[in-house]
Design a protein around this motif. Sequence first.
Motif, PDB file in Angstrom:
ATOM      1  N   SER A 253       0.769  -1.091   0.123  1.00  0.00           N
ATOM      2  CA  SER A 253      -0.137   0.348   0.397  1.00  0.00           C
ATOM      3  C   SER A 253       0.972   1.215   0.021  1.00  0.00           C
ATOM      4  O   SER A 253       1.487   1.497   0.584  1.00  0.00           O
ATOM      5  CB  SER A 253      -0.763   0.238   1.484  1.00  0.00           C
TER       6      SER A 253
ATOM      7  N   TYR B  50     -10.985   4.777  -1.911  1.00  0.00           N
ATOM      8  CA  TYR B  50     -11.092   4.799  -0.986  1.00  0.00           C
ATOM      9  C   TYR B  50     -11.955   3.012  -1.005  1.00  0.00           C
ATOM     10  O   TYR B  50     -11.468   2.459  -0.032  1.00  0.00           O
ATOM     11  CB  TYR B  50     -12.013   5.252   0.762  1.00  0.00           C
TER      12      TYR B  50
ATOM     13  N   LYS C 298     -10.196  -0.190   1.495  1.00  0.00           N
ATOM     14  CA  LYS C 298     -10.862  -1.124   2.146  1.00  0.00           C
ATOM     15  C   LYS C 298     -11.036  -2.040   1.605  1.00  0.00           C
ATOM     16  O   LYS C 298     -11.201  -3.340   3.010  1.00  0.00           O
ATOM     17  CB  LYS C 298     -12.189   0.544   2.331  1.00  0.00           C
TER      18      LYS C 298
ATOM     19  N   LEU D  72      -8.025  -3.723   2.926  1.00  0.00           N
ATOM     20  CA  LEU D  72      -7.925  -4.103   4.005  1.00  0.00           C
ATOM     21  C   LEU D  72      -9.052  -5.246   4.062  1.00  0.00           C
ATOM     22  O   LEU D  72      -8.238  -6.277   5.872  1.00  0.00           O
ATOM     23  CB  LEU D  72      -8.414  -2.740   5.052  1.00  0.00           C
TER      24      LEU D  72
ATOM     25  N   LYS E 264      -3.127  -0.987   6.983  1.00  0.00           N
ATOM     26  CA  LYS E 264      -3.487   0.482   7.462  1.00  0.00           C
ATOM     27  C   LYS E 264      -3.875   1.223   5.711  1.00  0.00           C
ATOM     28  O   LYS E 264      -3.955   0.612   4.448  1.00  0.00           O
ATOM     29  CB  LYS E 264      -2.758   1.612   7.792  1.00  0.00           C
ATOM     30  N   MET E 265      -4.936   2.440   5.479  1.00  0.00           N
ATOM     31  CA  MET E 265      -5.432   2.554   4.764  1.00  0.00           C
ATOM     32  C   MET E 265      -4.779   4.095   4.154  1.00  0.00           C
ATOM     33  O   MET E 265      -3.382   5.012   5.840  1.00  0.00           O
ATOM     34  CB  MET E 265      -6.624   3.573   5.255  1.00  0.00           C
TER      35      MET E 265
ATOM     36  N   ARG F 251      -3.163   7.725   4.014  1.00  0.00           N
ATOM     37  CA  ARG F 251      -3.598   9.187   3.577  1.00  0.00           C
ATOM     38  C   ARG F 251      -4.260   9.782   2.613  1.00  0.00           C
ATOM     39  O   ARG F 251      -3.642   9.261   0.797  1.00  0.00           O
ATOM     40  CB  ARG F 251      -2.882  10.211   3.950  1.00  0.00           C
TER      41      ARG F 251
ATOM     42  N   TYR G  28     -15.795   9.314   3.575  1.00  0.00           N
ATOM     43  CA  TYR G  28     -15.091   8.341   3.899  1.00  0.00           C
ATOM     44  C   TYR G  28     -13.417   9.244   4.230  1.00  0.00           C
ATOM     45  O   TYR G  28     -12.658   8.482   5.223  1.00  0.00           O
ATOM     46  CB  TYR G  28     -14.443   7.924   2.204  1.00  0.00           C
TER      47      TYR G  28
ATOM     48  N   ASN H 219     -13.696   9.616   8.341  1.00  0.00           N
ATOM     49  CA  ASN H 219     -13.388   8.442   8.868  1.00  0.00           C
ATOM     50  C   ASN H 219     -12.146   8.081   8.774  1.00  0.00           C
ATOM     51  O   ASN H 219     -12.009   7.052   9.693  1.00  0.00           O
ATOM     52  CB  ASN H 219     -14.018   6.943   8.099  1.00  0.00           C
ATOM     53  N   TYR H 220     -11.437   8.191   7.499  1.00  0.00           N
ATOM     54  CA  TYR H 220     -10.010   7.880   7.212  1.00  0.00           C
ATOM     55  C   TYR H 220      -8.813   8.739   7.727  1.00  0.00           C
ATOM     56  O   TYR H 220      -7.837   8.462   7.026  1.00  0.00           O
ATOM     57  CB  TYR H 220      -9.450   6.911   6.219  1.00  0.00           C
ATOM     58  N   ASP H 221      -9.029  10.355   8.686  1.00  0.00           N
ATOM     59  CA  ASP H 221      -8.186  11.195   8.692  1.00  0.00           C
ATOM     60  C   ASP H 221      -7.557  11.689   7.078  1.00  0.00           C
ATOM     61  O   ASP H 221      -6.570  12.058   6.992  1.00  0.00           O
ATOM     62  CB  ASP H 221      -7.147  10.770   9.123  1.00  0.00           C
ATOM     63  N   GLY H 222      -8.869  11.839   5.708  1.00  0.00           N
ATOM     64  CA  GLY H 222      -8.237  11.990   4.441  1.00  0.00           C
ATOM     65  C   GLY H 222      -8.145  13.485   4.802  1.00  0.00           C
ATOM     66  O   GLY H 222      -8.976  14.110   5.693  1.00  0.00           O
TER      67      GLY H 222
END
Length: 399
Positions: A228, A246, A250, A253, A260-261, A263, A310, A313-316
Motif C-alpha cells: 500500500s 477508498y 477498504k 483491508l 492500514k488505509m 492517507r 470516507y 473516517n480515515y483522516d483524509g
Amino acid sequence: MEFSYLCTECGTSYELNPALTTCPSCSKSQKIDEPLKGVLEVQPQGTLPENAAVDTEVLVQSLLPVPPEYFPPLPRVKGELWKPERLREELSIPGLYIMNDGSNPTGSFKDRASVLVSAYARQSGENTIVLASTGNAGSSMAGIGAAAGQKIILFLPETAPPAKMIQALQYGATVYKVAGNYDMAYDLSLDYSKLKGGMNRNTAWNPMTMEGKKTVSLDIFAQLGNKSPDRVFVPTGDGCILGGVYKGFKDLLQFGLIKKMPRITAVQAEGSNALYRAWKSGSFDNQPSTTIADSISVDIPRNGYTALKYLQNYDGDVVCVSDNEIIEAQAHLSSRSGLFTEPAGATGWAGLLKCKKEISVHETVVVLATGNGLKDTATALKGIKMPEQTITSIEDIRG
C-alpha cells in the motif's frame, strides 16, 4: 465470493438488483441541490483464492461482482504506474509514482467504471445505457459500449471540450448537447431513463460506477509489489473517483492484504470545491462552479456525502488549487516526465506540488493522472507558447 449492496448512510443491506440505485429508505429524504442520499456500495463477503495476493487478474476478478464472461472484448483496464525519475530527484521524493489512466482504451480513468457498467448491463439483459457527463465518462461509455455492441445515450453540457464530444460521436453514441451545465445534464439523463428505460450509468447513482473505480487501488497495490502507498493524491469533482479509491483500499483491508488505509488527499479546483467547503464546514451548499478542469467541474458533488464520510473516517484531507496552478502543473508534469495529462489529471499533480514540503523522503506517494492531455488541447495551449515564426530554411533560425 458473495456480493450485496450496502447503504453508505444507514447500513442496510440489499440484494444486487439493476433496478436498485440508491437506498429506498434514505433516498426518501433527498432534497434538491444536495448530494445523493443513500448511495449504495457493493459489499463482498467470502474468501479470496489463495493466489489472489500474487495474481492481479485473480484479485480483481474475485473482488468484482460481475463474472469475467460478461465483460466487453477489450484489454483489461488497469492504468500504468510510472516512476518519474527526473521528478523524484527534483522534488526529493524518491518514492513518487504516477498512476497514468490515460493509457486506458478511451484514454480515461472513467473506463474503469464503464467496463463494469457494461458488463452488469449485459448480465442483466439490458442493451441501452444512459448517462450524463462532462465529457470523459461519456466518451468512455461510448467506446466501451461500441466494443460490447450496446446503445449509448449521452447528455453532454454544451461547454464540453470538442475532442470529447467528437470521440463519443466517433464511437457511435447518440449525443444530446445540453444548454446548461453538468448538473442539468445529470438530471435530464435521469428523466430520460425514467421515461424511456435503459440502465443509467450516472456517477454514484449507479453503484457499479464507484465499484469499477475501486480497481485503481487494486492496481496500485499490485504494481507496487503487493504494498500500500503512504499517500494518494486524487483529483476530485463529484467524489466518485475519491470514493472508489477508498473503496478499493477498504476491500484490501477487509481481506487482510494491507494493514492500514493510506492517507488520501482530494484535490479540487478553487472554482469547483464543494467537497472542500463541506470538509471545512461539515455541510454542503450549492454554489456555481467554474474551472478549466472540466472533468471535475460540478456544482453538486453527487457522491459528496459518501466521499466526505470516507475523508472523516480515515483522516483524509482536501486541498484546493487555482486554475493557473493547474495549467502550470500540466506543463510541468509533461516537460519533466513525458506524461501529458488533461487538466483534471494535472489537478492532482498541482495538489502534490502544493503539499510537497510536508511529504517525507521515506513515503511512497501516488498521484492519479486521470485522462490523456489530447482530450482538451485548448486548455493545454494556455500553458505553452506556440511558435509564431515560420521558416523556409535553416538560416531563418536565429540564436
